[in-house]
Design an enzyme around this catalytic site. Structure first.
Site, PDB file in Angstrom:
ATOM      1  N   TYR A 217      30.984 -25.505 -11.973  1.00 47.01           N
ATOM      2  CA  TYR A 217      30.461 -26.538 -11.071  1.00 47.01           C
ATOM      3  C   TYR A 217      29.180 -26.012 -10.443  1.00 47.01           C
ATOM      4  O   TYR A 217      29.160 -24.881  -9.942  1.00 47.01           O
ATOM      5  CB  TYR A 217      31.487 -26.843  -9.961  1.00 47.01           C
ATOM      6  CG  TYR A 217      30.947 -27.804  -8.921  1.00 47.01           C
ATOM      7  CD1 TYR A 217      31.198 -29.169  -9.021  1.00 47.01           C
ATOM      8  CD2 TYR A 217      30.150 -27.351  -7.871  1.00 47.01           C
ATOM      9  CE1 TYR A 217      30.676 -30.058  -8.097  1.00 47.01           C
ATOM     10  CE2 TYR A 217      29.616 -28.234  -6.946  1.00 47.01           C
ATOM     11  CZ  TYR A 217      29.886 -29.586  -7.064  1.00 47.01           C
ATOM     12  OH  TYR A 217      29.364 -30.456  -6.165  1.00 47.01           O
TER      13      TYR A 217
ATOM     14  N   GLU B  65      24.088 -32.770  -9.084  1.00 49.81           N
ATOM     15  CA  GLU B  65      25.369 -32.110  -9.318  1.00 49.81           C
ATOM     16  C   GLU B  65      25.672 -32.115 -10.808  1.00 49.81           C
ATOM     17  O   GLU B  65      25.458 -33.131 -11.468  1.00 49.81           O
ATOM     18  CB  GLU B  65      26.470 -32.873  -8.566  1.00 49.81           C
ATOM     19  CG  GLU B  65      27.852 -32.287  -8.740  1.00 49.81           C
ATOM     20  CD  GLU B  65      28.925 -33.206  -8.158  1.00 49.81           C
ATOM     21  OE1 GLU B  65      29.351 -32.976  -7.020  1.00 49.81           O
ATOM     22  OE2 GLU B  65      29.320 -34.154  -8.850  1.00 49.81           O
TER      23      GLU B  65
END
Ligand code: GDP
Ligand code: MN
Length: 376
Positions: A101, A185
């Site tokens: 992530y 993101e």
């Protein structure tokens, strides 16, 4: 404004971040043709501006073009957390070894950005962050210095990401800066069996203040979830729906905000924010009243105007003309002060509408509107 995954993917690609081959469509037949172009197998992904698509059944693997067509037919039209799926993206499947992530997000409180990264990316990232916060690195980024290779190395090391991800971290920062984003993101950023690093999913939130130079993405068709807000926006009104019972119209954002506070101080709840700005023409007044009165929760309406450049008699004329086109069904309390207030009040007195009353002060007007709303 949030971008769709396929738009984020396009931006990533432009900035040299490796992404899977993919195409977008709204038709199951076309999905089949795309899968064939991608080599047969494809991941079919719902294009909606919300996360957790995988868990909601909006991300499915199709083994061949026929399956891709069936899967696309299933996913198109699906409802994911209130978002209807209008398009699917078909992507070439990737053999995932590891899921990471990474994101950059504006940290308003700190006046900078925050890099958030974890070696445990994927659909469980929220649980990881909640149950094992130490598995998620949070590193402040100076907005002027940005993310250099050295900074990216620091982020990768803190999060336990492989060294190959340093280049992606630098490029992702360039995406944020060049595209005027508040958030970028990638989840998951993956390492394949062959050791390649790819962005498999992307979320980009653009700064609306920079919309004038990001015109390529067009208007945000999902921006107005509330039908009243959508109707008001179509008429060019600065309207925000709230959940109280006193409708509010004022001139100037500051005055409207204070009016909301004063109404709340009188024990009622504002039903909306509506700033009619400097113009306060009859049309703006009738458009504004029409939107407010179409909210069934509204029990009374408060018009609070401080005449500066806008003269109160013009506002009063606007109200009188609005009463010709809008059927007033709930009481209207008007407070006019400032430029030409006496003339404005006289105009409303002459009109003598049974549901319109005037108050001398902002406090008095708010008290009366609150009283009418709570006793109605
Ligand atoms: P989200 O649920 O909205 O975040 O959608 P994602 O695009 O992140 O997909 C959810 C999950 O599906 C990912 O975390 C992966 O585990 C899986 N996934 C997506 N694309 C692929 C792929 O090409 N190959 C494999 N094996 N899994 C994938
Ligand atoms: Mn994801």
């Amino acid at each position: 404004m949030d971008l769709y995954e396929h738009q984020a993917r396009e931006i990533f690609e432009e900035h040299g971040i490796v992404v899977p081959r993919a195409e977008v469509t709204d038709s199951p037949e076309e999905a089949r043709a795309i899968a064939r172009r991608l080599g047969g197998r494809a991941v079919v992904k719902a294009q909606v501006k919300t996360g957790g698509r995988g868990r909601a059944g909006g991300v499915k693997m199709a083994a061949d073009p026929a399956a891709a067509q069936l899967t696309a037919r299933q996913i198109l039209g699906m409802d994911i957390k209130g978002h209807r799926v209008g398009k699917v993206m078909l992507a070439q499947p990737v053999d995932i070894e590891d899921e990471f992530y990474v994101s950059y997000v504006l940290d308003r409180a700190a006046g900078g950005f925050l890099a958030i990264a974890s070696a445990e990316g994927g659909t469980e990232i929220e649980e990881v962050a909640a149950t094992r916060p130490e598995a998620v690195a949070r590193i402040p980024v100076d907005p002027v210095k940005g993310v250099t290779s050295a900074k990216a190395g620091e982020i990768a090391e803190a999060a336990g990401l492989p060294p190959q991800s340093v280049d992606v971290l630098v490029r992702l920062w360039q995406v944020l800066v060049r595209e005027d984003a508040l958030l970028v993101e990638v989840n998951p950023l993956v390492r394949t069996r062959e050791g390649r690093i790819l962005a498999l999913d992307g979320k980009v939130t653009l700064d609306d203040n920079a919309r004038f130079r990001q015109a390529r993405w067009g208007a945000d068709e999902t921006g107005h979830r509330d039908p009243l807000e959508a109707a008001a926006a179509a008429k060019g009104l600065n309207y925000v729906k709230l959940d109280g019972e006193v409708g509010i119209i004022g001139n100037g954002a500051g005055l409207v905000m204070s009016t909301l506070d004063v109404v709340a101080g009188c024990g009622a709840r504002p039903a909306n924010f509506l700033d009619i700005g400097g113009g306060a023409s009859a049309r703006i007044m009738s458009d504004g009243l029409a939107v407010i009165l179409s909210d069934p929760d509204v029990k009374s309406v408060l018009v609070n105007v401080f005449g500066g450049i806008t003269a109160c008699d013009a506002v009063a004329d606007g109200i009188v003309q609005a009463l010709e086109t809008v059927r007033l069904t709930r009481p209207l309390v008007v407070r006019l002060d400032g430029n030409n207030a006496a003339r404005g009040r006289a105009i409303l007195d002459d009109r003598a509408h049974p549901l319109v009353e005037q108050a001398d002060t902002m406090d008095g007007a708010a008290r009366r509107a609150a009283e009418l709303a709570t006793t109605a």
